[in-house]
Design a protein around this motif. Structure first.
Motif, PDB file in Angstrom:
ATOM      1  N   THR A 206       0.995  -1.182  -0.022  1.00 58.18           N
ATOM      2  CA  THR A 206       0.005  -0.542  -0.244  1.00 58.18           C
ATOM      3  C   THR A 206       0.946   1.189   0.029  1.00 58.18           C
ATOM      4  OG1 THR A 206      -1.839  -1.334   1.204  1.00 58.18           O
ATOM      5  CG2 THR A 206      -2.030   1.186   0.806  1.00 58.18           C
ATOM      6  N   LEU A 207       0.759   2.321  -0.891  1.00 54.33           N
ATOM      7  CA  LEU A 207       1.581   3.347  -0.819  1.00 54.33           C
ATOM      8  C   LEU A 207       0.639   4.813  -1.082  1.00 54.33           C
ATOM      9  CD1 LEU A 207       2.752   2.917  -4.573  1.00 54.33           C
ATOM     10  CD2 LEU A 207       3.792   1.761  -2.273  1.00 54.33           C
ATOM     11  N   SER A 208       1.394   5.134   0.517  1.00 54.54           N
ATOM     12  CA  SER A 208       0.514   6.376   1.596  1.00 54.54           C
ATOM     13  C   SER A 208       1.262   6.773   1.845  1.00 54.54           C
ATOM     14  CB  SER A 208      -0.966   5.467   2.159  1.00 54.54           C
ATOM     15  OG  SER A 208      -0.367   4.775   2.997  1.00 54.54           O
ATOM     16  N   ASN A 209       0.689   7.776   2.881  1.00 56.73           N
ATOM     17  CA  ASN A 209       1.827   7.667   3.664  1.00 56.73           C
ATOM     18  C   ASN A 209       1.799   8.087   4.823  1.00 56.73           C
ATOM     19  OD1 ASN A 209       2.786  10.617   4.766  1.00 56.73           O
ATOM     20  ND2 ASN A 209       1.530  11.074   5.812  1.00 56.73           N
ATOM     21  N   GLU A 210       0.589   6.893   5.535  1.00 59.55           N
ATOM     22  CA  GLU A 210       1.184   6.499   6.675  1.00 59.55           C
ATOM     23  C   GLU A 210       2.329   4.660   6.162  1.00 59.55           C
ATOM     24  OE1 GLU A 210      -1.833   7.079   5.152  1.00 59.55           O
ATOM     25  OE2 GLU A 210      -2.453   8.374   6.931  1.00 59.55           O
ATOM     26  N   THR A 211       2.079   4.901   5.311  1.00 59.42           N
ATOM     27  CA  THR A 211       2.909   3.262   4.894  1.00 59.42           C
ATOM     28  C   THR A 211       4.596   3.701   5.206  1.00 59.42           C
ATOM     29  OG1 THR A 211       2.296   3.769   2.971  1.00 59.42           O
ATOM     30  CG2 THR A 211       0.965   1.788   4.198  1.00 59.42           C
ATOM     31  N   GLY A 212       4.669   5.083   4.558  1.00 58.80           N
ATOM     32  CA  GLY A 212       6.386   5.807   4.140  1.00 58.80           C
ATOM     33  C   GLY A 212       6.332   6.530   2.802  1.00 58.80           C
ATOM     34  N   ALA A 213       5.474   6.100   2.120  1.00 60.67           N
ATOM     35  CA  ALA A 213       5.805   6.777   0.118  1.00 60.67           C
ATOM     36  C   ALA A 213       6.517   7.602   0.034  1.00 60.67           C
ATOM     37  CB  ALA A 213       4.115   6.186  -0.508  1.00 60.67           C
ATOM     38  N   SER A 214       5.534   8.883   0.845  1.00 68.92           N
ATOM     39  CA  SER A 214       5.986  10.334   0.643  1.00 68.92           C
ATOM     40  C   SER A 214       7.357  10.639   1.936  1.00 68.92           C
ATOM     41  CB  SER A 214       5.105  10.846   2.037  1.00 68.92           C
ATOM     42  OG  SER A 214       3.612  11.035   1.754  1.00 68.92           O
ATOM     43  N   LYS A 285       6.765   2.314   7.237  1.00 75.80           N
ATOM     44  CA  LYS A 285       5.717   2.755   8.177  1.00 75.80           C
ATOM     45  C   LYS A 285       6.302   3.567   9.074  1.00 75.80           C
ATOM     46  CE  LYS A 285       2.074  -1.121   7.518  1.00 75.80           C
ATOM     47  NZ  LYS A 285       1.745  -2.356   7.838  1.00 75.80           N
ATOM     48  N   LEU A 286       5.522   4.902   9.067  1.00 74.53           N
ATOM     49  CA  LEU A 286       5.841   6.177  10.425  1.00 74.53           C
ATOM     50  C   LEU A 286       6.170   5.361  11.592  1.00 74.53           C
ATOM     51  CD1 LEU A 286       4.418   8.882   8.238  1.00 74.53           C
ATOM     52  CD2 LEU A 286       6.972   7.529   7.849  1.00 74.53           C
ATOM     53  N   ASN A 287       7.427   6.102  12.468  1.00 76.44           N
ATOM     54  CA  ASN A 287       7.311   5.880  13.701  1.00 76.44           C
ATOM     55  C   ASN A 287       6.535   6.640  14.777  1.00 76.44           C
ATOM     56  OD1 ASN A 287      10.711   4.155  14.200  1.00 76.44           O
ATOM     57  ND2 ASN A 287      11.053   5.873  12.958  1.00 76.44           N
ATOM     58  N   ASP A 288       6.044   7.800  14.053  1.00 76.69           N
ATOM     59  CA  ASP A 288       5.225   8.626  14.578  1.00 76.69           C
ATOM     60  C   ASP A 288       3.996   7.489  14.107  1.00 76.69           C
ATOM     61  OD1 ASP A 288       7.506   9.506  16.528  1.00 76.69           O
ATOM     62  OD2 ASP A 288       7.272  11.012  14.931  1.00 76.69           O
ATOM     63  N   GLY A 289       3.232   7.379  13.064  1.00 75.19           N
ATOM     64  CA  GLY A 289       2.601   7.279  12.570  1.00 75.19           C
ATOM     65  C   GLY A 289       1.311   6.308  12.942  1.00 75.19           C
ATOM     66  N   PRO A 290       0.031   6.146  12.847  1.00 72.86           N
ATOM     67  CA  PRO A 290      -0.682   5.172  13.346  1.00 72.86           C
ATOM     68  C   PRO A 290      -0.577   3.356  12.905  1.00 72.86           C
ATOM     69  CG  PRO A 290      -1.332   5.733  11.146  1.00 72.86           C
ATOM     70  CD  PRO A 290       0.011   6.320  11.570  1.00 72.86           C
ATOM     71  N   TYR A 291       0.100   3.009  12.738  1.00 68.69           N
ATOM     72  CA  TYR A 291       0.385   1.984  12.478  1.00 68.69           C
ATOM     73  C   TYR A 291       1.821   1.985  13.556  1.00 68.69           C
ATOM     74  CZ  TYR A 291      -2.343   2.271   8.308  1.00 68.69           C
ATOM     75  OH  TYR A 291      -4.255   3.171   7.536  1.00 68.69           O
TER      76      TYR A 291
END
Length: 383
Positions: A206-214, A285-291
């Motif tokens: 999944t390519l999204s901000n939460e998964t680190g795409a940005s 997936k972001l260290n500070d993200g929801p996942y």
């Protein structure tokens, strides 16, 4: 009980919103159970969005690596679709009980499974929750939050055991006993791949901000603007779907060094080709993200098994599994990722040892025979 989809059924039904990673994890779990003497059946709703017109599909049985995959009937007509899925699942649950099946695994707290969960409890099934994703709190209506709590409560009350994607999820359920399950791997590439001439870095899923795409997009832009000589030997390959896919496509058109190749969604066979030629797998997936603590990035297991060096954010149970067998981002910072990639390009021998350590860690934890035995003992009550 799940929503797994093989490539043929997904294509026939025109579905584009499924999760290939979830399907692979379910299939590999069942293959491991089969090694332990269990005869699993995969029961799938075969549902998905992005179907352009109203269509209906009858039930069908497929086989994947010898595993029976039973799809219940599906229609894309609103309201009727949910009703048909619920009734069909109840029918199959009742029929399987008559044939002697007495254990059901529910993949995540899916609301569509609730009616069949209630029926299975009445029929004295042993219900096991496979909790892959914890609750991600976002701004929402009070009613939807209340419904989510009701679903959580129902599964906690009606399930006897729980498989967890990571240790942090034990806080998300009152079900006991629990077992952390990270996946099963049947194929390992014996040769750790690292091409010192061209380094191929893979991001998939999944390519999204939460998964680190940005984060990766910002990293590639910074790399391109620096015009460092070593970047001519770096290639990024992007597979999957999501809100950031178009941004990657634009980046590929305008970036010369490093090279960016965007594939989008691929079949399992095409994805395997991309995976096998990659050298580095990034899981961001972001260290500070929801996942960070609500799931486990299963891609790291897949990458390591394929012989890739893992570059990952320091989330969930990743460091517990890999130890020194991966490179970690402690911050969601493009500069830190660039430093890791530059290190990889300059130190092939050291990188080889890190990747080998990571693969050995996965072999120890995700061996099919070991996993199958643990799952068999846990599901059937020996632990």
């Amino acid at each position: 009980m799940c929503n797994a989809l093989d490539d043929l059924t997904r294509s026939e039904r025109g579905i584009s919103t499924d999760s290939p990673a979830a399907t692979r994890k379910i299939i590999l779990m069942c293959k491991a159970l089969r090694l332990a003497g269990v005869r699993p059946i995969i029961l799938s709703m075969g549902r998905g969005g992005s179907i352009a017109e109203w269509k209906s599909f009858s039930s069908v049985v497929r086989r994947i690596d010898g595993l029976p995959l039973l799809y219940i009937p599906f229609t894309s007509i609103p309201i009727l679709s949910q009703l048909l899925s619920a009734l069909a699942l109840i029918y199959v649950v009742c029929k399987l009980r008559l044939r002697g099946v007495n254990h059901l695994i529910f993949y995540n707290r899916t609301d569509a499974f609730l009616p069949s969960l209630l029926v299975s409890s009445v029929l004295k099934y042993k219900n096991i929750l496979d909790l892959e994703d914890g609750e991600v709190r976002r701004g929402g209506r009070l009613l939807s939050c209340g419904f989510a709590r009701m679903i959580t409560y129902a599964y906690d009350v009606l399930c006897d055991r729980a498989l967890l994607a990571c240790s942090a999820l034990k806080q998300a359920t009152s079900i006991r006993p629990i077992l952390c399950y990270y996946g099963a791997i049947f194929k390992f590439h014996q040769k750790i791949k690292l091409d010192s001439k061209v380094i191929t870095v893979l991001m998939s899923g999944t390519l999204s901000n939460e998964t680190g795409a940005s984060l990766l997009i910002d990293t590639i832009r910074m790399m391109a603007s620096s015009k460092a000589p070593w970047l001519k030997n770096v290639r990024f390959e992007i597979t999957g779907k999501g809100e950031s896919l178009d941004e990657f496509v634009k980046l590929a058109r305008t970036t010369v060094a490093p090279e960016v190749v965007v594939h989008g969604r691929l079949t399992d066979l095409d994805y395997a080709d991309v995976l096998n030629r990659a050298d580095v797998g990034v899981s961001l997936k972001l260290n500070d993200g929801p996942y960070a603590n609500t799931t486990f990035p299963s891609k790291v297991i897949e990458y390591a098994a394929a012989g890739l060096l893992i570059v990952t954010t320091d989330i969930s149970d990743v460091r517990t599994i890999f130890g020194d067998g991966a490179l970690y981002l402690n911050q969601d910072n493009p500069l830190e990722l660039i430093r890791h990639l530059e290190f990889i390009a300059a130190n092939p021998n050291e990188v080889f040892m890190i990747a080998k350590t990571g693969q050995q860690a996965v072999q120890e934890i995700c061996s099919p025979k070991l996993v199958g035995k643990k799952l068999q003992q846990f599901i059937f009550g020996a632990v």
